[in-house]
Motif scaffolding. Structure first.
Motif, PDB file in Angstrom:
ATOM      1  N   ASP A  92       0.825  -1.206   0.000  1.00  0.00           N
ATOM      2  CA  ASP A  92       0.000   0.000   0.000  1.00  0.00           C
ATOM      3  C   ASP A  92       0.861   1.258   0.000  1.00  0.00           C
ATOM      4  O   ASP A  92       0.568   2.241  -0.703  1.00  0.00           O
ATOM      5  N   TYR A  93       1.933   1.237   0.785  1.00  0.00           N
ATOM      6  CA  TYR A  93       2.803   2.405   0.894  1.00  0.00           C
ATOM      7  C   TYR A  93       3.464   2.712  -0.451  1.00  0.00           C
ATOM      8  O   TYR A  93       3.497   3.871  -0.893  1.00  0.00           O
ATOM      9  N   LEU A  94       3.986   1.681  -1.110  1.00  0.00           N
ATOM     10  CA  LEU A  94       4.646   1.887  -2.395  1.00  0.00           C
ATOM     11  C   LEU A  94       3.649   2.286  -3.476  1.00  0.00           C
ATOM     12  O   LEU A  94       3.912   3.208  -4.255  1.00  0.00           O
ATOM     13  N   THR A  95       2.510   1.610  -3.521  1.00  0.00           N
ATOM     14  CA  THR A  95       1.510   1.921  -4.541  1.00  0.00           C
ATOM     15  C   THR A  95       1.043   3.365  -4.414  1.00  0.00           C
ATOM     16  O   THR A  95       0.957   4.098  -5.413  1.00  0.00           O
ATOM     17  N   ASP A  96       0.751   3.799  -3.193  1.00  0.00           N
ATOM     18  CA  ASP A  96       0.333   5.185  -2.966  1.00  0.00           C
ATOM     19  C   ASP A  96       1.472   6.153  -3.299  1.00  0.00           C
ATOM     20  O   ASP A  96       1.241   7.243  -3.851  1.00  0.00           O
ATOM     21  N   GLY A  97       2.699   5.748  -2.972  1.00  0.00           N
ATOM     22  CA  GLY A  97       3.856   6.597  -3.267  1.00  0.00           C
ATOM     23  C   GLY A  97       4.045   6.803  -4.758  1.00  0.00           C
ATOM     24  O   GLY A  97       4.324   7.922  -5.218  1.00  0.00           O
ATOM     25  N   TYR A  98       3.893   5.730  -5.530  1.00  0.00           N
ATOM     26  CA  TYR A  98       3.981   5.855  -6.993  1.00  0.00           C
ATOM     27  C   TYR A  98       2.953   6.854  -7.506  1.00  0.00           C
ATOM     28  O   TYR A  98       3.258   7.723  -8.328  1.00  0.00           O
ATOM     29  N   LYS A  99       1.715   6.689  -7.057  1.00  0.00           N
ATOM     30  CA  LYS A  99       0.621   7.531  -7.558  1.00  0.00           C
ATOM     31  C   LYS A  99       0.874   9.005  -7.238  1.00  0.00           C
ATOM     32  O   LYS A  99       0.630   9.891  -8.080  1.00  0.00           O
ATOM     33  N   LYS A 100       1.346   9.281  -6.030  1.00  0.00           N
ATOM     34  CA  LYS A 100       1.599  10.666  -5.646  1.00  0.00           C
ATOM     35  C   LYS A 100       2.680  11.288  -6.515  1.00  0.00           C
ATOM     36  O   LYS A 100       2.574  12.460  -6.916  1.00  0.00           O
ATOM     37  N   GLU A 101       3.729  10.506  -6.832  1.00  0.00           N
ATOM     38  CA  GLU A 101       4.815  11.040  -7.654  1.00  0.00           C
ATOM     39  C   GLU A 101       4.360  11.265  -9.089  1.00  0.00           C
ATOM     40  O   GLU A 101       4.740  12.262  -9.720  1.00  0.00           O
ATOM     41  N   ILE A 102       3.546  10.376  -9.624  1.00  0.00           N
ATOM     42  CA  ILE A 102       3.054  10.550 -10.994  1.00  0.00           C
ATOM     43  C   ILE A 102       2.102  11.734 -11.072  1.00  0.00           C
ATOM     44  O   ILE A 102       2.080  12.475 -12.061  1.00  0.00           O
ATOM     45  N   GLN A 103       1.322  11.942 -10.013  1.00  0.00           N
ATOM     46  CA  GLN A 103       0.420  13.102  -9.985  1.00  0.00           C
ATOM     47  C   GLN A 103       1.199  14.417 -10.010  1.00  0.00           C
ATOM     48  O   GLN A 103       0.697  15.436 -10.489  1.00  0.00           O
ATOM     49  N   LYS A 104       2.420  14.393  -9.500  1.00  0.00           N
ATOM     50  CA  LYS A 104       3.258  15.598  -9.492  1.00  0.00           C
ATOM     51  C   LYS A 104       4.076  15.742 -10.769  1.00  0.00           C
ATOM     52  O   LYS A 104       4.746  16.756 -10.968  1.00  0.00           O
ATOM     53  N   SER A 105       4.022  14.725 -11.635  1.00  0.00           N
ATOM     54  CA  SER A 105       4.824  14.720 -12.853  1.00  0.00           C
ATOM     55  C   SER A 105       4.347  15.778 -13.845  1.00  0.00           C
ATOM     56  O   SER A 105       3.145  16.011 -14.003  1.00  0.00           O
ATOM     57  N   ALA A 106       5.304  16.416 -14.507  1.00  0.00           N
ATOM     58  CA  ALA A 106       4.964  17.392 -15.544  1.00  0.00           C
ATOM     59  C   ALA A 106       4.753  16.714 -16.891  1.00  0.00           C
ATOM     60  O   ALA A 106       4.293  17.347 -17.844  1.00  0.00           O
ATOM     61  N   ARG A 107       5.074  15.447 -16.979  1.00  0.00           N
ATOM     62  CA  ARG A 107       5.004  14.726 -18.247  1.00  0.00           C
ATOM     63  C   ARG A 107       3.800  13.806 -18.352  1.00  0.00           C
ATOM     64  O   ARG A 107       3.229  13.626 -19.419  1.00  0.00           O
ATOM     65  N   TYR A 108       3.403  13.184 -17.236  1.00  0.00           N
ATOM     66  CA  TYR A 108       2.322  12.200 -17.258  1.00  0.00           C
ATOM     67  C   TYR A 108       1.211  12.591 -16.296  1.00  0.00           C
ATOM     68  O   TYR A 108       1.421  13.323 -15.333  1.00  0.00           O
ATOM     69  N   MET A 109       0.032  12.052 -16.573  1.00  0.00           N
ATOM     70  CA  MET A 109      -1.101  12.164 -15.659  1.00  0.00           C
ATOM     71  C   MET A 109      -1.428  10.771 -15.133  1.00  0.00           C
ATOM     72  O   MET A 109      -1.156   9.765 -15.796  1.00  0.00           O
ATOM     73  N   LEU A 110      -1.974  10.711 -13.947  1.00  0.00           N
ATOM     74  CA  LEU A 110      -2.348   9.430 -13.348  1.00  0.00           C
ATOM     75  C   LEU A 110      -3.675   8.965 -13.929  1.00  0.00           C
ATOM     76  O   LEU A 110      -4.649   9.728 -13.977  1.00  0.00           O
ATOM     77  N   ALA A 111      -3.726   7.723 -14.366  1.00  0.00           N
ATOM     78  CA  ALA A 111      -4.955   7.150 -14.933  1.00  0.00           C
ATOM     79  C   ALA A 111      -5.602   6.220 -13.920  1.00  0.00           C
ATOM     80  O   ALA A 111      -4.911   5.467 -13.223  1.00  0.00           O
ATOM     81  N   GLU A 112      -6.910   6.264 -13.848  1.00  0.00           N
ATOM     82  CA  GLU A 112      -7.648   5.384 -12.953  1.00  0.00           C
ATOM     83  C   GLU A 112      -8.084   4.100 -13.649  1.00  0.00           C
ATOM     84  O   GLU A 112      -8.451   3.128 -12.992  1.00  0.00           O
ATOM     85  N   THR A 113      -8.069   4.106 -14.992  1.00  0.00           N
ATOM     86  CA  THR A 113      -8.456   2.926 -15.764  1.00  0.00           C
ATOM     87  C   THR A 113      -7.443   2.683 -16.871  1.00  0.00           C
ATOM     88  O   THR A 113      -6.695   3.599 -17.257  1.00  0.00           O
ATOM     89  N   LYS A 114      -7.426   1.481 -17.394  1.00  0.00           N
ATOM     90  CA  LYS A 114      -6.563   1.145 -18.521  1.00  0.00           C
ATOM     91  C   LYS A 114      -7.245   1.614 -19.801  1.00  0.00           C
ATOM     92  O   LYS A 114      -8.400   1.280 -20.048  1.00  0.00           O
ATOM     93  N   SER A 115      -6.523   2.371 -20.605  1.00  0.00           N
ATOM     94  CA  SER A 115      -7.108   2.934 -21.818  1.00  0.00           C
ATOM     95  C   SER A 115      -6.015   3.148 -22.862  1.00  0.00           C
ATOM     96  O   SER A 115      -4.821   3.028 -22.540  1.00  0.00           O
ATOM     97  N   PRO A 116      -6.375   3.442 -24.108  1.00  0.00           N
ATOM     98  CA  PRO A 116      -5.360   3.661 -25.149  1.00  0.00           C
ATOM     99  C   PRO A 116      -4.377   4.768 -24.763  1.00  0.00           C
ATOM    100  O   PRO A 116      -4.733   5.727 -24.078  1.00  0.00           O
TER     101      PRO A 116
END
Length: 218
Positions: A92-116
């Motif tokens: 849980d700690y790592l999964t949440d940590g990944y999401k928080k870092e991606i949310q702060k990314s200037a290049r990517y957005m966090l996705a809640e579902t798998k999509s093209p």
């Protein structure tokens, strides 16, 4: 006397076989997270990577994070409630940590579902005993992610490290785009007592989250 000698030989034989089996189990070096580990054999340092060069990575704008797999080297049916609690806390700690870092990314957005045009991050975490004097980077031994009769000395001697494995795939086609495995060599797992607690392993987990952050910042 003959019977005693026969029994002694038999006991020695059983001990020899047991030691042989134990030796074989120690020789296993991979967690099984990847299907093919030969691809990492010639890498230098304490990390190894494989990437697909024919894919246009610029089309991917979002990242879907899969729950982190904790590979404890302890069969699930043998895990205690406290061990299961620790492994869930780590995941849980790592999964949440990944999401928080991606949310702060200037290049990517966090996705809640798998999509093209969405990447999927799959990863695993385990503990290994490192052998820094060996010539090849991947000379390490899997070790239980807890204090056991066989693992105590390695933890006490501060020879245990976190091994992180990650796989980046196309979330729709499941095509593997990138794979890597890295040993967090600079963060020793130090014990405060005779049990492995989350706080003992947290500094190494934070370094692994930093590694994930740096990957998606490229």
């Amino acid at each position: 006397m003959k019977l005693q000698k026969i029994l002694s030989v038999a006991v020695f034989g059983v001990m020899f076989l047991m030691n042989g089996c134990a030796g074989k189990s120690v020789e296993a070096k991979n967690t099984g997270f990847f299907k093919d580990y030969e691809q990492f054999g010639n890498s230098a340092g304490l990390s190894a990577t494989k990437s697909s060069k024919d894919v246009d990575m610029s089309k991917y704008k979002t990242v879907f994070v899969s729950p982190v797999e904790v590979i404890s080297a302890i069969p699930q049916e043998q895990q205690t409630p406290l061990q299961k609690k620790l492994y869930k806390e780590i995941s849980d700690y790592l999964t949440d940590g990944y999401k928080k870092e991606i949310q702060k990314s200037a290049r990517y957005m966090l996705a809640e579902t798998k999509s093209p045009n969405t990447l999927k991050l799959e990863s695993a975490i385990s503990t290994v005993e490192v052998h820094f004097d060996d010539d090849k980077w991947n000379q390490f031994s899997p070790i239980a992610m807890d204090i056991t009769v066989t693992s105590y000395n390695s933890y006490a001697d501060e020879n245990v490290r976190i091994l992180g494995e990650k796989r980046i795939v196309d979330s729709v086609t499941q095509e593997v785009l990138f794979e890597s495995m890295d040993i967090i060599k600079d963060e020793k797992i130090s014990l405060n007592g005779d049990t492995l607690e989350f706080q003992n392993i947290k500094p190494a987990l934070d370094r692994w989250i930093e590694h994930i952050k740096n990957y998606f910042a490229k």
